[in-house]
Design a protein around this motif. Sequence first.
Motif, PDB file in Angstrom:
ATOM      1  N   ARG A 164       0.821  -1.205   0.000  1.00  9.75           N
ATOM      2  CA  ARG A 164       0.000   0.000   0.000  1.00  9.75           C
ATOM      3  C   ARG A 164       0.866   1.271   0.000  1.00  9.75           C
ATOM      4  O   ARG A 164       0.399   2.330  -0.401  1.00  9.75           O
ATOM      5  N   SER A 190      -6.228   4.510  -6.831  1.00 11.76           N
ATOM      6  CA  SER A 190      -7.597   4.916  -6.529  1.00 11.76           C
ATOM      7  C   SER A 190      -8.538   3.713  -6.483  1.00 11.76           C
ATOM      8  O   SER A 190      -9.396   3.618  -5.591  1.00 11.76           O
ATOM      9  N   ASP A 191      -8.356   2.776  -7.434  1.00 10.50           N
ATOM     10  CA  ASP A 191      -9.228   1.598  -7.475  1.00 10.50           C
ATOM     11  C   ASP A 191      -9.052   0.702  -6.254  1.00 10.50           C
ATOM     12  O   ASP A 191      -9.954  -0.065  -5.899  1.00 10.50           O
ATOM     13  N   TRP A 192      -7.883   0.751  -5.635  1.00  7.97           N
ATOM     14  CA  TRP A 192      -7.627  -0.027  -4.413  1.00  7.97           C
ATOM     15  C   TRP A 192      -7.812   0.832  -3.152  1.00  7.97           C
ATOM     16  O   TRP A 192      -7.421   0.429  -2.070  1.00  7.97           O
ATOM     17  N   ASN A 193      -8.361   2.030  -3.325  1.00  8.82           N
ATOM     18  CA  ASN A 193      -8.623   2.946  -2.201  1.00  8.82           C
ATOM     19  C   ASN A 193      -7.352   3.311  -1.438  1.00  8.82           C
ATOM     20  O   ASN A 193      -7.330   3.394  -0.209  1.00  8.82           O
ATOM     21  N   GLU A 195      -4.556   6.249  -0.975  1.00 13.29           N
ATOM     22  CA  GLU A 195      -4.381   7.677  -1.219  1.00 13.29           C
ATOM     23  C   GLU A 195      -3.049   7.954  -1.912  1.00 13.29           C
ATOM     24  O   GLU A 195      -1.999   7.416  -1.532  1.00 13.29           O
TER      25      GLU A 195
END
Length: 344
Positions: A164, A190-193, A195
């Motif tokens: 991440r 963005s697709d994996w949330n 930032e």
Amino acid sequence: MVVTMRDVAQKVGVSKQTVSAVLNGKPGISAATVAKVRAAIAELGYQPNLVATSLRRGFNNTIGLLLGDVTNPYFSQLARGAEDVAIARGYGVMLCNTYDDPARWLMYLQMFVRQQIPGVVGVSEDKARELGLPASCIFQEAPLMDDRRGGYVATAHLLDLGHRRIACITAPATSLPGIERMRGFQTALSDWNVEFDSRLVVEASFDYASGTQAVKQLLQVNHDNPPTAIFVHQDLIAIGAITALKRAGLRVPEDVAMIGYDGLEIASLYDPALSTIIQPVYQMGVHAMAQLLDKLEGKAASELDPLDCTLVVRQSTVADLMQEHCSQPIATGEPWRDWRIETQ
């Protein structure tokens, strides 16, 4: 005695048309036949008669080829593909390195026009007309892959592994492929949330040394919360980056995973072997030159195999991988999961 295309065909036991198709990189010829034809060409020493071809066509038989820097393996592969097609079809190639210098690039274009070079690979027709270059010279870009999709898939592979805190070492800001790869990177986050953090982005040049410098900068700026993975826009930069991580006492991929882009041969030879997005660079050169020569000779466009990239997973992202795994073409589906299916 001069060796002809007919001699090559007789040696292999195929038609002249088959030999011509192999030389022009056209589809529909088996790998075994291609190998036999190329072996016969090498054994017999076949060379097209460029002078006779030029006289028959009634124009200069030299094609201009504009590259960034042929010492970069990416450009050398591209040049080889373009040159192989040109020579096979009776043309010579004048190769010029621009080193990403706009003034040098324009100087070479103007030189090609003065010397009545009939075609140039390495610049688009629209850009040439924008510069006021005459219609007597034909221009052709190398085909572009979907760099946004490639950047997305490379980043998705790292996210799928659980990372991440992902950094990105980008191509120069003026690089259109680099801009698109960066957009793919951001979309995947963005697709994996996850930032987006601008402190995890560093710009580099297309060389080894800039990779080492970029990692030093990343580690310095993010010393309190360093990245666990890095997506690098080009394999040479990535190799420099891995070297810098090792010098900093960090293990790849246990401490920091790394994925590159382009699929250069050196990427598979490095330790650890570099995961990367493989571009069909040689075939990109083949396509560009074939398309330009078809236009120049007033022929219908050659039927060429469609091009796409693949993801190859190696030890720079998965430490205990026994052998590399190549995905399906990345245009559709979830190619970042292919290697998991293969290893189950």
